[in-house]
Design a protein around this motif. Structure first.
Motif, PDB file in Angstrom:
ATOM      1  N   THR A  98      33.739  46.434  31.962  1.00 40.13           N
ATOM      2  CA  THR A  98      32.504  46.556  31.561  1.00 40.13           C
ATOM      3  C   THR A  98      31.507  46.834  32.776  1.00 40.13           C
ATOM      4  O   THR A  98      30.296  46.373  32.552  1.00 40.13           O
ATOM      5  N   ILE A  99      32.100  47.564  33.713  1.00 41.48           N
ATOM      6  CA  ILE A  99      31.251  48.100  34.667  1.00 41.48           C
ATOM      7  C   ILE A  99      31.837  49.146  35.366  1.00 41.48           C
ATOM      8  O   ILE A  99      32.995  49.456  35.488  1.00 41.48           O
ATOM      9  N   VAL A 100      30.956  49.985  35.850  1.00 40.96           N
ATOM     10  CA  VAL A 100      31.348  51.081  36.612  1.00 40.96           C
ATOM     11  C   VAL A 100      30.681  51.428  38.086  1.00 40.96           C
ATOM     12  O   VAL A 100      29.445  51.536  37.881  1.00 40.96           O
ATOM     13  N   CYS A 101      31.645  51.361  39.109  1.00 46.95           N
ATOM     14  CA  CYS A 101      31.169  51.114  40.273  1.00 46.95           C
ATOM     15  C   CYS A 101      31.980  52.156  41.315  1.00 46.95           C
ATOM     16  O   CYS A 101      33.115  52.387  41.138  1.00 46.95           O
ATOM     17  N   PRO A 102      31.346  52.635  41.998  1.00 42.85           N
ATOM     18  CA  PRO A 102      32.081  53.529  43.031  1.00 42.85           C
ATOM     19  C   PRO A 102      33.116  52.836  43.717  1.00 42.85           C
ATOM     20  O   PRO A 102      34.230  53.645  44.216  1.00 42.85           O
ATOM     21  N   THR A 103      33.055  51.642  44.047  1.00 45.37           N
ATOM     22  CA  THR A 103      33.824  50.894  44.960  1.00 45.37           C
ATOM     23  C   THR A 103      35.219  50.538  43.931  1.00 45.37           C
ATOM     24  O   THR A 103      36.190  50.170  44.663  1.00 45.37           O
ATOM     25  N   GLU A 104      35.064  50.744  42.772  1.00 42.54           N
ATOM     26  CA  GLU A 104      36.151  50.585  41.882  1.00 42.54           C
ATOM     27  C   GLU A 104      37.439  51.331  42.210  1.00 42.54           C
ATOM     28  O   GLU A 104      38.343  51.155  42.212  1.00 42.54           O
ATOM     29  N   MET A 105      37.054  52.705  42.362  1.00 46.58           N
ATOM     30  CA  MET A 105      38.111  53.820  42.708  1.00 46.58           C
ATOM     31  C   MET A 105      38.329  53.731  44.166  1.00 46.58           C
ATOM     32  O   MET A 105      37.903  54.575  44.885  1.00 46.58           O
ATOM     33  N   SER A 106      38.880  52.764  44.713  1.00 44.38           N
ATOM     34  CA  SER A 106      39.204  52.763  46.065  1.00 44.38           C
ATOM     35  C   SER A 106      40.505  53.336  46.564  1.00 44.38           C
ATOM     36  O   SER A 106      41.093  54.028  45.769  1.00 44.38           O
ATOM     37  N   LEU A 109      43.499  52.072  45.115  1.00 42.95           N
ATOM     38  CA  LEU A 109      44.163  52.542  43.968  1.00 42.95           C
ATOM     39  C   LEU A 109      44.773  53.745  43.729  1.00 42.95           C
ATOM     40  O   LEU A 109      45.868  53.906  43.185  1.00 42.95           O
ATOM     41  N   THR A 110      44.498  54.645  44.582  1.00 45.64           N
ATOM     42  CA  THR A 110      45.117  56.028  44.790  1.00 45.64           C
ATOM     43  C   THR A 110      46.381  55.699  45.456  1.00 45.64           C
ATOM     44  O   THR A 110      47.494  56.495  45.086  1.00 45.64           O
ATOM     45  N   ILE A 111      46.506  54.870  46.466  1.00 44.65           N
ATOM     46  CA  ILE A 111      47.939  54.561  46.977  1.00 44.65           C
ATOM     47  C   ILE A 111      48.682  53.977  45.996  1.00 44.65           C
ATOM     48  O   ILE A 111      49.875  54.355  45.946  1.00 44.65           O
ATOM     49  N   ASP A 112      48.366  53.015  45.099  1.00 38.90           N
ATOM     50  CA  ASP A 112      49.101  52.636  43.995  1.00 38.90           C
ATOM     51  C   ASP A 112      49.617  53.561  43.058  1.00 38.90           C
ATOM     52  O   ASP A 112      50.684  53.516  42.799  1.00 38.90           O
ATOM     53  N   LEU A 113      49.014  54.563  42.719  1.00 33.54           N
ATOM     54  CA  LEU A 113      49.051  55.555  41.819  1.00 33.54           C
ATOM     55  C   LEU A 113      50.169  56.343  42.617  1.00 33.54           C
ATOM     56  O   LEU A 113      51.253  56.783  41.827  1.00 33.54           O
TER      57      LEU A 113
END
Length: 204
Positions: A98-106, A109-113
């Motif tokens: 329920t929120i969109v922030c630039p910090t969410e796509m850290s 997350l890229t490393i986890d993917l």
């Protein structure tokens, strides 16, 4: 400044009114349904003319082009399909948190993917699903040792990458080949299909 107040996923059902995925269980079933649909679409693409063309381009682009497969066209198809799936996942994620922030796509997350892809097996649908499950559950299981959690996590990933460079799906394929060589395929008998992708359903 972030975008807040994003509503939960909802679905209008004729005769039943509007259903909203408010609880964690509701969110889980929505995510599971999306996952099943995406996997079904990807597998359908793999076994279609587009999938065979992508296989050919991955193995030898020059040879595929000489056989009449336009590389640019099929690369654009693959890019568009990947972007569409990412857009669906992003839309669900925004409604889940329920929120969109630039910090969410850290970076984490890229490393986890990337870990999910390499752990499960590059280009394998089955491997990506297995990798996603393991990466989701492993950190939670290691919460019993907070001080050594990241050390154990990193050591396990290092061992898996060194011992299984093709990922978990590669190990499963080798086991299946051994079973077939012994004349006892997994699942209790039967014959192998007349045709199947060379790499067990992988996609470029």
């Amino acid at each position: 400044m972030c975008i807040t107040g994003i509503p939960y996923p909802s679905l209008s059902l004729p005769g039943f009114g509007q259903w909203r995925a408010v609880t964690l269980a509701d969110q889980y079933y929505v995510a599971l349904a999306l996952c099943v649909v995406v996997v079904a679409v990807i597998r359908r693409v793999i076994h279609s003319r587009v999938g065979r063309s992508l296989h050919a381009l991955r193995d030898d682009e020059a040879l595929a082009a000489s056989m009449g497969i336009p590389p640019l066209r099929y690369k654009m198809v693959a890019f568009a399909l990947g972007a569409a799936i990412a857009g669906i996942a992003g839309a669900f994620w925004a409604r889940y948190v329920t929120i969109v922030c630039p910090t969410e796509m850290s970076l984490n997350l890229t490393i986890d993917l990337l870990v999910i892809v390499f752990l499960g097996g590059v280009g394998s649908v089955r491997g990506v699903v297995i990798g996603a499950v393991l990466v989701a559950f492993l950190p939670e299981m290691l919460r019993i040792t907070p001080s050594l959690r990241l050390v154990i996590y990193g050591a396990l990933l290092l061992v898996l990458i060194l011992r299984m460079p093709e990922g978990i799906d590669g190990m499963i394929r080798r086991w299946e080949q051994r079973w077939r060589a012994r004349g006892a395929p997994p699942g209790g008998g039967g014959t192998a299909p007349a045709w199947e992708p060379r790499d067990g359903g992988q996609m470029a």
